[in-house]
Design an enzyme around this catalytic site. Structure first.
Site, PDB file in Angstrom:
ATOM      1  N   TYR A   1       5.434   0.796  15.121  1.00  0.00           N
ATOM      2  CA  TYR A   1       4.525  -0.698  15.174  1.00  0.00           C
ATOM      3  C   TYR A   1       3.506  -0.701  16.109  1.00  0.00           C
ATOM      4  CZ  TYR A   1       4.541  -6.004  14.247  1.00  0.00           C
ATOM      5  OH  TYR A   1       3.764  -7.097  13.497  1.00  0.00           O
TER       6      TYR A   1
ATOM      7  N   LYS B   1      -0.042  -1.214  16.366  1.00  0.00           N
ATOM      8  CA  LYS B   1      -0.635  -2.108  16.226  1.00  0.00           C
ATOM      9  C   LYS B   1      -2.036  -2.344  17.237  1.00  0.00           C
ATOM     10  CE  LYS B   1       1.304  -5.137  13.771  1.00  0.00           C
ATOM     11  NZ  LYS B   1       0.493  -5.498  11.950  1.00  0.00           N
TER      12      LYS B   1
HETATM   13  P1  NAP Z   1       6.663 -10.432   5.855  1.00  0.00           P
HETATM   14  O1  NAP Z   1       6.510 -12.373   5.753  1.00  0.00           O
HETATM   15  O2  NAP Z   1       7.341  -9.238   5.644  1.00  0.00           O
HETATM   16  O3  NAP Z   1       4.790 -10.397   4.373  1.00  0.00           O
HETATM   17  C1  NAP Z   1       4.310  -9.265   5.125  1.00  0.00           C
HETATM   18  C2  NAP Z   1       3.683  -9.179   3.515  1.00  0.00           C
HETATM   19  O4  NAP Z   1       3.132  -7.937   3.284  1.00  0.00           O
HETATM   20  C3  NAP Z   1       4.995  -9.354   2.226  1.00  0.00           C
HETATM   21  O5  NAP Z   1       4.855  -9.091   1.215  1.00  0.00           O
HETATM   22  C4  NAP Z   1       4.781  -7.458   2.112  1.00  0.00           C
HETATM   23  O6  NAP Z   1       5.719  -7.032   0.921  1.00  0.00           O
HETATM   24  C5  NAP Z   1       3.890  -6.671   1.896  1.00  0.00           C
HETATM   25  N1  NAP Z   1       3.009  -5.899   2.505  1.00  0.00           N
HETATM   26  C6  NAP Z   1       3.305  -4.553   2.770  1.00  0.00           C
HETATM   27  N2  NAP Z   1       3.389  -3.226   3.422  1.00  0.00           N
HETATM   28  C7  NAP Z   1       2.579  -3.325   1.998  1.00  0.00           C
HETATM   29  C8  NAP Z   1       1.763  -1.992   1.418  1.00  0.00           C
HETATM   30  N3  NAP Z   1       1.963  -1.456   1.538  1.00  0.00           N
HETATM   31  N4  NAP Z   1       0.490  -3.152   0.783  1.00  0.00           N
HETATM   32  C9  NAP Z   1       0.490  -4.231   0.236  1.00  0.00           C
HETATM   33  N5  NAP Z   1       1.240  -5.371   1.062  1.00  0.00           N
HETATM   34  C10 NAP Z   1       1.823  -4.991   1.724  1.00  0.00           C
HETATM   35  O7  NAP Z   1       5.600 -10.598   7.463  1.00  0.00           O
HETATM   36  P2  NAP Z   1       5.335 -11.045   8.041  1.00  0.00           P
HETATM   37  O8  NAP Z   1       5.950 -11.955   8.934  1.00  0.00           O
HETATM   38  O9  NAP Z   1       4.144 -12.864   7.987  1.00  0.00           O
HETATM   39  O10 NAP Z   1       3.796 -10.416   9.527  1.00  0.00           O
HETATM   40  C11 NAP Z   1       2.330 -10.423   8.530  1.00  0.00           C
HETATM   41  C12 NAP Z   1       1.809  -9.591   9.525  1.00  0.00           C
HETATM   42  O11 NAP Z   1       1.633 -10.223  10.835  1.00  0.00           O
HETATM   43  C13 NAP Z   1       2.109  -8.011   9.909  1.00  0.00           C
HETATM   44  O12 NAP Z   1       1.074  -7.203   9.958  1.00  0.00           O
HETATM   45  C14 NAP Z   1       3.060  -8.389  10.855  1.00  0.00           C
HETATM   46  O13 NAP Z   1       3.080  -6.856  11.465  1.00  0.00           O
HETATM   47  C15 NAP Z   1       2.352  -8.918  11.648  1.00  0.00           C
HETATM   48  N6  NAP Z   1       2.654  -9.961  12.840  1.00  0.00           N
HETATM   49  C16 NAP Z   1       3.724 -10.006  12.579  1.00  0.00           C
HETATM   50  C17 NAP Z   1       4.378 -11.007  13.650  1.00  0.00           C
HETATM   51  C18 NAP Z   1       6.193 -11.578  13.465  1.00  0.00           C
HETATM   52  O14 NAP Z   1       6.162 -12.336  14.430  1.00  0.00           O
HETATM   53  N7  NAP Z   1       6.427 -12.242  12.437  1.00  0.00           N
HETATM   54  C19 NAP Z   1       4.372 -10.722  14.572  1.00  0.00           C
HETATM   55  C20 NAP Z   1       3.448 -10.197  14.909  1.00  0.00           C
HETATM   56  C21 NAP Z   1       2.952  -9.439  13.782  1.00  0.00           C
HETATM   57  P3  NAP Z   1       6.921  -6.716   0.919  1.00  0.00           P
HETATM   58  O15 NAP Z   1       8.285  -7.243   1.370  1.00  0.00           O
HETATM   59  O16 NAP Z   1       6.794  -5.801  -0.155  1.00  0.00           O
HETATM   60  O17 NAP Z   1       7.125  -5.938   2.439  1.00  0.00           O
END
Ligand code: NAP
Length: 258
Positions: A159, A163
């Site tokens: 990851y 990133k």
């Molecule tokens: P989340 O709640 O798991 O939402 C991510 C969404 O992306 C889910 O609906 C997921 O579907 C979808 N997804 C995953 N793989 C995909 C694919 N191949 N094609 C299309 N859609 C796909 O995560 P989040 O926390 O909102 O994260 C959103 C972004 O922010 C990500 O890039 C994550 O790395 C980044 N981020 C998050 C945090 C944090 O603390 N939450 C911190 C830094 C960065 P599924 O549920 O089916 O997998």
């Protein structure tokens, strides 16, 4: 004097990958509130439908698009369909993401490749498809969601690599597409409450509330992040007023990160 909304996205077509849940959904809802037609691109039909319905019930414009960002052919088809049905895309948010945390010595090829595949290949596919339309209109805003993990994080070599790689991607895209009126920036969140961090807490065997409390202790502003915090930063880059800001990484982490 006429009121001109600072961050109006009126008339814009905005695509948000992973827009069905968490951060992506908050970004989609915020962009729709500012007047954009938001294309929710995700891989689960149910969450897509929920997000679209929520936006429409608040008076916003949204459409759902079933998409796995790893599938380049499908990405091309979906972006083309958006152009034909709604108009040219002028905002793209590369947000879709997954985690497959594991210590390096135990990490499988699948855990490595799946994370690299969704984040890096996914952003490449979607940006390539979207920029074709942006170049035609001489305007675009590409916002890519990185993470504080880009600075290194134990148990996340896959990851963190993805990133950090996205930050290089964002800067290179900024150099290539700047002459076409297109900016490319990254938002790098810290700890944000979402299904992703809930899954991490479960994997570590911790109640989510305890996990949030533990994380909050080291966040200078003294609270955890919410998806809406990231949406605010994404909106800043999505607006017309940020036209002289490109190739930047904005950490949204409740404190400084380098
Ligand atoms: P989340 O709640 O798991 O939402 C991510 C969404 O992306 C889910 O609906 C997921 O579907 C979808 N997804 C995953 N793989 C995909 C694919 N191949 N094609 C299309 N859609 C796909 O995560 P989040 O926390 O909102 O994260 C959103 C972004 O922010 C990500 O890039 C994550 O790395 C980044 N981020 C998050 C945090 C944090 O603390 N939450 C911190 C830094 C960065 P599924 O549920 O089916 O997998």
């Amino acid at each position: 004097m006429a009121y001109s909304p600072r961050y109006s996205l009126e008339g814009r077509i905005a695509c948000v990958t992973g827009g069905g849940k968490g951060i992506g959904r908050a970004i989609a809802e915020r962009f729709a509130k500012e007047g954009a037609h938001v294309c929710i691109m995700d891989r689960d039909s149910l969450v897509i439908e929920e997000a679209v319905t929520a936006i429409q019930s608040q008076g916003g414009a949204a459409s759902g698009h079933h998409l796995d960002v790893k599938d380049q052919k499908k990405v091309e088809e979906v972006f083309q369909a958006v152009e034909e049905r709604y108009g040219r895309v002028s905002i793209l948010v590369n947000n879709a993401g997954i985690t497959r945390d594991q210590l390096l010595f135990r990490m499988s090829q699948e855990e490595w490749a799946s994370v690299i595949g969704v984040h890096l290949n996914g952003a490449f596919h979607c940006t390539q498809a979207a920029q074709k339309q942006m170049v035609k209109i001489g305007y675009g805003r590409i916002i890519t969601i990185s993470s504080v993990s880009a600075l290194g994080n134990k148990g996340q070599v896959n990851y963190a690599t993805a990133k950090a790689g996205l930050q290089g991607f964002v800067k290179s895209v900024a150099l290539e597409l700047g002459p076409f009126g297109i900016t490319s920036n990254a938002v790098a969140p810290g700890f944000i409450e979402s299904d992703m961090t809930k899954a991490t807490a479960r994997r570590l065997g911790k109640p989510f509330a305890d996990f949030v409390e533990e994380k909050t202790k080291v966040i200078p502003v003294g609270r955890s992040g919410k998806p809406e915090d990231v949406a605010g930063a994404a909106l800043f880059f999505a607006g017309e007023e940020s036209s002289f800001i490109s190739g930047q990484v904005l950490y949204v982490a409740g404190g400084p990160k380098a």
